[in-house]
Design a protein around this motif. Sequence first.
Motif, mmCIF file in Angstrom:
data_model
loop_
_atom_site.group_PDB
_atom_site.id
_atom_site.type_symbol
_atom_site.label_atom_id
_atom_site.label_comp_id
_atom_site.label_asym_id
_atom_site.label_seq_id
_atom_site.Cartn_x
_atom_site.Cartn_y
_atom_site.Cartn_z
ATOM 1 N N ILE A 150 16.559 2.171 -46.313
ATOM 2 C CA ILE A 150 15.602 2.858 -47.173
ATOM 3 C C ILE A 150 14.859 1.806 -47.987
ATOM 4 O O ILE A 150 15.433 0.780 -48.348
ATOM 5 C CB ILE A 150 16.267 3.920 -48.091
ATOM 6 C CG1 ILE A 150 17.273 3.295 -49.049
ATOM 7 C CG2 ILE A 150 16.921 5.011 -47.271
ATOM 8 C CD1 ILE A 150 17.802 4.257 -50.087
ATOM 9 N N PRO A 151 13.582 2.043 -48.268
ATOM 10 C CA PRO A 151 12.823 1.054 -49.047
ATOM 11 C C PRO A 151 13.260 1.057 -50.513
ATOM 12 O O PRO A 151 13.887 1.999 -50.992
ATOM 13 C CB PRO A 151 11.377 1.522 -48.904
ATOM 14 C CG PRO A 151 11.456 2.951 -48.517
ATOM 15 C CD PRO A 151 12.766 3.158 -47.833
ATOM 16 N N LEU A 152 12.928 -0.005 -51.225
ATOM 17 C CA LEU A 152 13.187 -0.136 -52.662
ATOM 18 C C LEU A 152 14.660 0.066 -53.000
ATOM 19 O O LEU A 152 15.013 0.832 -53.893
ATOM 20 C CB LEU A 152 12.305 0.836 -53.453
ATOM 21 C CG LEU A 152 10.801 0.731 -53.185
ATOM 22 C CD1 LEU A 152 10.053 1.827 -53.916
ATOM 23 C CD2 LEU A 152 10.263 -0.639 -53.562
ATOM 24 N N ASN A 153 15.524 -0.608 -52.257
ATOM 25 C CA ASN A 153 16.971 -0.488 -52.418
ATOM 26 C C ASN A 153 17.580 -1.882 -52.391
ATOM 27 O O ASN A 153 17.117 -2.749 -51.659
ATOM 28 C CB ASN A 153 17.535 0.353 -51.266
ATOM 29 C CG ASN A 153 18.958 0.772 -51.482
ATOM 30 O OD1 ASN A 153 19.293 1.352 -52.502
ATOM 31 N ND2 ASN A 153 19.801 0.496 -50.515
ATOM 32 N N ASN A 154 18.641 -2.117 -53.181
ATOM 33 C CA ASN A 154 19.271 -3.439 -53.155
ATOM 34 C C ASN A 154 20.577 -3.424 -52.354
ATOM 35 O O ASN A 154 21.035 -2.375 -51.906
ATOM 36 C CB ASN A 154 19.471 -3.999 -54.572
ATOM 37 C CG ASN A 154 20.544 -3.287 -55.364
ATOM 38 O OD1 ASN A 154 21.440 -2.650 -54.822
ATOM 39 N ND2 ASN A 154 20.455 -3.384 -56.674
ATOM 40 N N LYS A 155 21.177 -4.587 -52.199
ATOM 41 C CA LYS A 155 22.377 -4.761 -51.383
ATOM 42 C C LYS A 155 23.564 -3.943 -51.893
ATOM 43 O O LYS A 155 24.437 -3.545 -51.135
ATOM 44 C CB LYS A 155 22.742 -6.250 -51.356
ATOM 45 C CG LYS A 155 23.623 -6.660 -50.236
ATOM 46 C CD LYS A 155 23.739 -8.172 -50.214
ATOM 47 C CE LYS A 155 24.432 -8.635 -48.960
ATOM 48 N NZ LYS A 155 24.488 -10.083 -48.857
ATOM 49 N N ASN A 156 23.602 -3.679 -53.211
ATOM 50 C CA ASN A 156 24.686 -2.903 -53.809
ATOM 51 C C ASN A 156 24.461 -1.396 -53.717
ATOM 52 O O ASN A 156 25.256 -0.616 -54.229
ATOM 53 C CB ASN A 156 24.886 -3.305 -55.266
ATOM 54 C CG ASN A 156 25.334 -4.741 -55.384
ATOM 55 O OD1 ASN A 156 26.130 -5.222 -54.585
ATOM 56 N ND2 ASN A 156 24.794 -5.449 -56.353
ATOM 57 N N GLY A 157 23.357 -1.001 -53.116
ATOM 58 C CA GLY A 157 23.106 0.414 -52.885
ATOM 59 C C GLY A 157 22.299 1.128 -53.941
ATOM 60 O O GLY A 157 22.171 2.350 -53.894
ATOM 61 N N TRP A 158 21.722 0.412 -54.893
ATOM 62 C CA TRP A 158 20.899 1.031 -55.940
ATOM 63 C C TRP A 158 19.428 0.924 -55.572
ATOM 64 O O TRP A 158 18.963 -0.137 -55.188
ATOM 65 C CB TRP A 158 21.123 0.345 -57.288
ATOM 66 C CG TRP A 158 22.468 0.632 -57.862
ATOM 67 C CD1 TRP A 158 23.577 -0.158 -57.771
ATOM 68 C CD2 TRP A 158 22.863 1.783 -58.601
ATOM 69 N NE1 TRP A 158 24.635 0.426 -58.404
ATOM 70 C CE2 TRP A 158 24.226 1.627 -58.928
ATOM 71 C CE3 TRP A 158 22.203 2.933 -59.019
ATOM 72 C CZ2 TRP A 158 24.930 2.578 -59.655
ATOM 73 C CZ3 TRP A 158 22.908 3.877 -59.739
ATOM 74 C CH2 TRP A 158 24.253 3.693 -60.052
ATOM 75 N N GLY A 159 18.715 2.039 -55.720
ATOM 76 C CA GLY A 159 17.296 2.017 -55.420
ATOM 77 C C GLY A 159 16.563 3.150 -56.111
ATOM 78 O O GLY A 159 17.158 3.929 -56.858
ATOM 79 N N ILE A 160 15.271 3.225 -55.857
ATOM 80 C CA ILE A 160 14.465 4.341 -56.341
ATOM 81 C C ILE A 160 13.786 4.974 -55.141
ATOM 82 O O ILE A 160 13.512 4.306 -54.136
ATOM 83 C CB ILE A 160 13.430 3.899 -57.404
ATOM 84 C CG1 ILE A 160 12.516 2.801 -56.872
ATOM 85 C CG2 ILE A 160 14.121 3.456 -58.674
ATOM 86 C CD1 ILE A 160 11.371 2.453 -57.808
ATOM 87 N N THR A 161 13.532 6.264 -55.240
ATOM 88 C CA THR A 161 12.926 6.964 -54.119
ATOM 89 C C THR A 161 12.160 8.186 -54.607
ATOM 90 O O THR A 161 12.302 8.601 -55.756
ATOM 91 C CB THR A 161 14.000 7.384 -53.082
ATOM 92 O OG1 THR A 161 13.368 7.778 -51.874
ATOM 93 C CG2 THR A 161 14.886 8.514 -53.593
ATOM 94 N N ALA A 162 11.360 8.750 -53.730
ATOM 95 C CA ALA A 162 10.650 10.004 -53.965
ATOM 96 C C ALA A 162 10.822 10.863 -52.724
ATOM 97 O O ALA A 162 10.784 10.360 -51.599
ATOM 98 C CB ALA A 162 9.172 9.753 -54.240
#
Length: 190
Positions: A145-157
């Motif tokens: 998924i885009p806008l996500n880091n290696k630790n699994g935190w991200g933002i989405t719409a």
Amino acid sequence: MSGSIRHTLQLRLGAAGLSAGLLCALSGAAWAASVDDPDGSDSAVLPGWSFGYSPYTHHYSNAKKERDFEPDDERHKYVWLINAEKKLDEHQLLGFAYFSNSFGQPSQYGYYGWQFQPLSGTPQLFVKLTGGVIHGYKYPFHRKIPLNNKNGWGITAIPAVGWNYNQHWGGQLNVLGKSALMFQLNYTMR
């Protein structure tokens, strides 16, 4: 029993247990509201709250290895979701979802959003757009998924379109980017 079969069985049993619990809670709340107020003139126990369950997600294509660090035998797993959301006013809402992502990882999505009825002649039809913080797509699937880091935190719409069958029950299709469509059933307390 192999570890992967045991893990899959645990996820499916967990999803079934969470689904049964959610349905029991909804049934109990609806029954309590009808017993306390048989003619339905009083407000519900949790007015403005909606509870959702997604038993099925359709992926547009098979999972495939895209990067060297991803597993060679990558496959989509069974996806399920439960959520609760509160309408803040006529259009705004706030919610939280707990789900098993396409790679079998427990995940969460906390969001804020808007819901509108685009056609005045068809008030059952609604469109929804939510955005927020997502957690759970961890290494080695963090790039799925885009806008996500290696630790699994991200933002989405997430955009959605839905239909309210009556004052309590509705269904919606969540558009998960270019990856999938999630089918969801909702129960709204009034």
